[in-house]
Design a protein around this motif. Structure first.
Motif, PDB file in Angstrom:
ATOM      1  N   GLN A  82       2.187  12.012 -14.636  1.00  0.00           N
ATOM      2  CA  GLN A  82       3.073  12.571 -15.661  1.00  0.00           C
ATOM      3  C   GLN A  82       4.455  12.847 -15.067  1.00  0.00           C
ATOM      4  O   GLN A  82       5.475  12.501 -15.676  1.00  0.00           O
ATOM      5  CB  GLN A  82       2.458  13.864 -16.212  1.00  0.00           C
ATOM      6  N   TYR A  83       4.496  13.428 -13.884  1.00  0.00           N
ATOM      7  CA  TYR A  83       5.755  13.727 -13.192  1.00  0.00           C
ATOM      8  C   TYR A  83       6.549  12.445 -12.963  1.00  0.00           C
ATOM      9  O   TYR A  83       7.741  12.369 -13.259  1.00  0.00           O
ATOM     10  CB  TYR A  83       5.447  14.437 -11.867  1.00  0.00           C
ATOM     11  N   GLU A  84       5.899  11.424 -12.416  1.00  0.00           N
ATOM     12  CA  GLU A  84       6.577  10.153 -12.127  1.00  0.00           C
ATOM     13  C   GLU A  84       7.091   9.501 -13.405  1.00  0.00           C
ATOM     14  O   GLU A  84       8.187   8.946 -13.431  1.00  0.00           O
ATOM     15  CB  GLU A  84       5.645   9.203 -11.371  1.00  0.00           C
ATOM     16  N   HIS A  85       6.310   9.555 -14.469  1.00  0.00           N
ATOM     17  CA  HIS A  85       6.712   8.961 -15.743  1.00  0.00           C
ATOM     18  C   HIS A  85       7.956   9.665 -16.310  1.00  0.00           C
ATOM     19  O   HIS A  85       8.914   9.013 -16.728  1.00  0.00           O
ATOM     20  CB  HIS A  85       5.562   9.034 -16.745  1.00  0.00           C
ATOM     21  N   ILE A  86       7.945  10.980 -16.312  1.00  0.00           N
ATOM     22  CA  ILE A  86       9.077  11.750 -16.834  1.00  0.00           C
ATOM     23  C   ILE A  86      10.312  11.497 -15.976  1.00  0.00           C
ATOM     24  O   ILE A  86      11.407  11.269 -16.487  1.00  0.00           O
ATOM     25  CB  ILE A  86       8.740  13.255 -16.894  1.00  0.00           C
ATOM     26  N   LYS A  87      10.130  11.507 -14.662  1.00  0.00           N
ATOM     27  CA  LYS A  87      11.247  11.292 -13.746  1.00  0.00           C
ATOM     28  C   LYS A  87      11.877   9.909 -13.953  1.00  0.00           C
ATOM     29  O   LYS A  87      13.100   9.784 -14.075  1.00  0.00           O
ATOM     30  CB  LYS A  87      10.777  11.448 -12.299  1.00  0.00           C
ATOM     31  N   THR A 120      19.019  11.601  -9.714  1.00  0.00           N
ATOM     32  CA  THR A 120      17.668  11.739  -9.162  1.00  0.00           C
ATOM     33  C   THR A 120      17.274  13.208  -9.039  1.00  0.00           C
ATOM     34  O   THR A 120      16.161  13.591  -9.408  1.00  0.00           O
ATOM     35  CB  THR A 120      17.576  11.052  -7.789  1.00  0.00           C
ATOM     36  N   ASP A 121      18.184  14.037  -8.538  1.00  0.00           N
ATOM     37  CA  ASP A 121      17.887  15.467  -8.376  1.00  0.00           C
ATOM     38  C   ASP A 121      17.585  16.129  -9.718  1.00  0.00           C
ATOM     39  O   ASP A 121      16.625  16.893  -9.848  1.00  0.00           O
ATOM     40  CB  ASP A 121      19.039  16.191  -7.695  1.00  0.00           C
ATOM     41  N   ALA A 168      16.627  14.650 -12.521  1.00  0.00           N
ATOM     42  CA  ALA A 168      15.393  14.087 -13.069  1.00  0.00           C
ATOM     43  C   ALA A 168      14.168  14.716 -12.413  1.00  0.00           C
ATOM     44  O   ALA A 168      13.195  15.052 -13.101  1.00  0.00           O
ATOM     45  CB  ALA A 168      15.376  12.576 -12.878  1.00  0.00           C
ATOM     46  N   GLU A 169      14.216  14.906 -11.095  1.00  0.00           N
ATOM     47  CA  GLU A 169      13.092  15.525 -10.391  1.00  0.00           C
ATOM     48  C   GLU A 169      12.884  16.964 -10.841  1.00  0.00           C
ATOM     49  O   GLU A 169      11.751  17.408 -11.035  1.00  0.00           O
ATOM     50  CB  GLU A 169      13.316  15.462  -8.883  1.00  0.00           C
ATOM     51  N   GLU A 170      13.979  17.703 -11.010  1.00  0.00           N
ATOM     52  CA  GLU A 170      13.866  19.102 -11.429  1.00  0.00           C
ATOM     53  C   GLU A 170      13.276  19.214 -12.834  1.00  0.00           C
ATOM     54  O   GLU A 170      12.363  20.009 -13.072  1.00  0.00           O
ATOM     55  CB  GLU A 170      15.230  19.785 -11.387  1.00  0.00           C
ATOM     56  N   ILE A 171      13.788  18.426 -13.761  1.00  0.00           N
ATOM     57  CA  ILE A 171      13.300  18.482 -15.139  1.00  0.00           C
ATOM     58  C   ILE A 171      11.832  18.061 -15.198  1.00  0.00           C
ATOM     59  O   ILE A 171      11.022  18.698 -15.882  1.00  0.00           O
ATOM     60  CB  ILE A 171      14.167  17.601 -16.063  1.00  0.00           C
ATOM     61  N   ALA A 172      11.478  17.002 -14.467  1.00  0.00           N
ATOM     62  CA  ALA A 172      10.094  16.526 -14.468  1.00  0.00           C
ATOM     63  C   ALA A 172       9.153  17.589 -13.901  1.00  0.00           C
ATOM     64  O   ALA A 172       8.086  17.851 -14.462  1.00  0.00           O
ATOM     65  CB  ALA A 172       9.986  15.240 -13.664  1.00  0.00           C
ATOM     66  N   ALA A 173       9.549  18.226 -12.796  1.00  0.00           N
ATOM     67  CA  ALA A 173       8.701  19.260 -12.193  1.00  0.00           C
ATOM     68  C   ALA A 173       8.541  20.450 -13.127  1.00  0.00           C
ATOM     69  O   ALA A 173       7.433  20.984 -13.289  1.00  0.00           O
ATOM     70  CB  ALA A 173       9.291  19.708 -10.856  1.00  0.00           C
TER      71      ALA A 173
END
Length: 108
Positions: free
Chosen positions: A13-18, A28-29, A31-36
């Motif tokens: 799920q994290y990878e998909h959202i990112k 990238t930063d 996207a990683e924050e929002i996904a987490a």
């Protein structure tokens, strides 16, 4: 993988959202924050975390909500979201304000 206690499903799920956010032009930063944050909120709503904010537990899950709070259109943010912003800005009398008054007070 930001969290060691995430299941394989949450990692996917994290990878998909990112990747989706990066395709839409987010850094990238960001996207990683929002996904987490999204994955952690989902975990809390499904009882997979030890502690959770009560507002998170009573909120409608994102898959059910389906973008109803995308900060666009007639409805925009919820009263609770507006109230929290008013609290951060130190606006007096916010507890007695309705949604329209809070929107005017926070200036959006």
């Amino acid at each position: 993988m930001p969290q060691a206690q995430w299941s394989a499903k949450r990692e996917r799920q994290y990878e998909h959202i990112k990747s989706s956010l990066k395709q839409r032009g987010k850094s990238t930063d960001t996207a990683e924050e929002i996904a987490a944050r999204t994955v952690n909120k989902e975990r809390a709503q499904h009882g997979e975390s030890k502690t959770a904010n009560p507002k998170t537990l009573h909120d409608t899950p994102a898959p059910v909500r389906g973008g109803k709070r995308s900060h666009q259109g007639a409805q925009g943010r919820t009263r609770e979201q507006l109230y929290e912003e008013a609290r951060r800005k130190g606006i007096a009398g916010r507890s007695k304000m309705n949604k329209a008054e809070l929107e005017r007070a926070v200036g959006r």
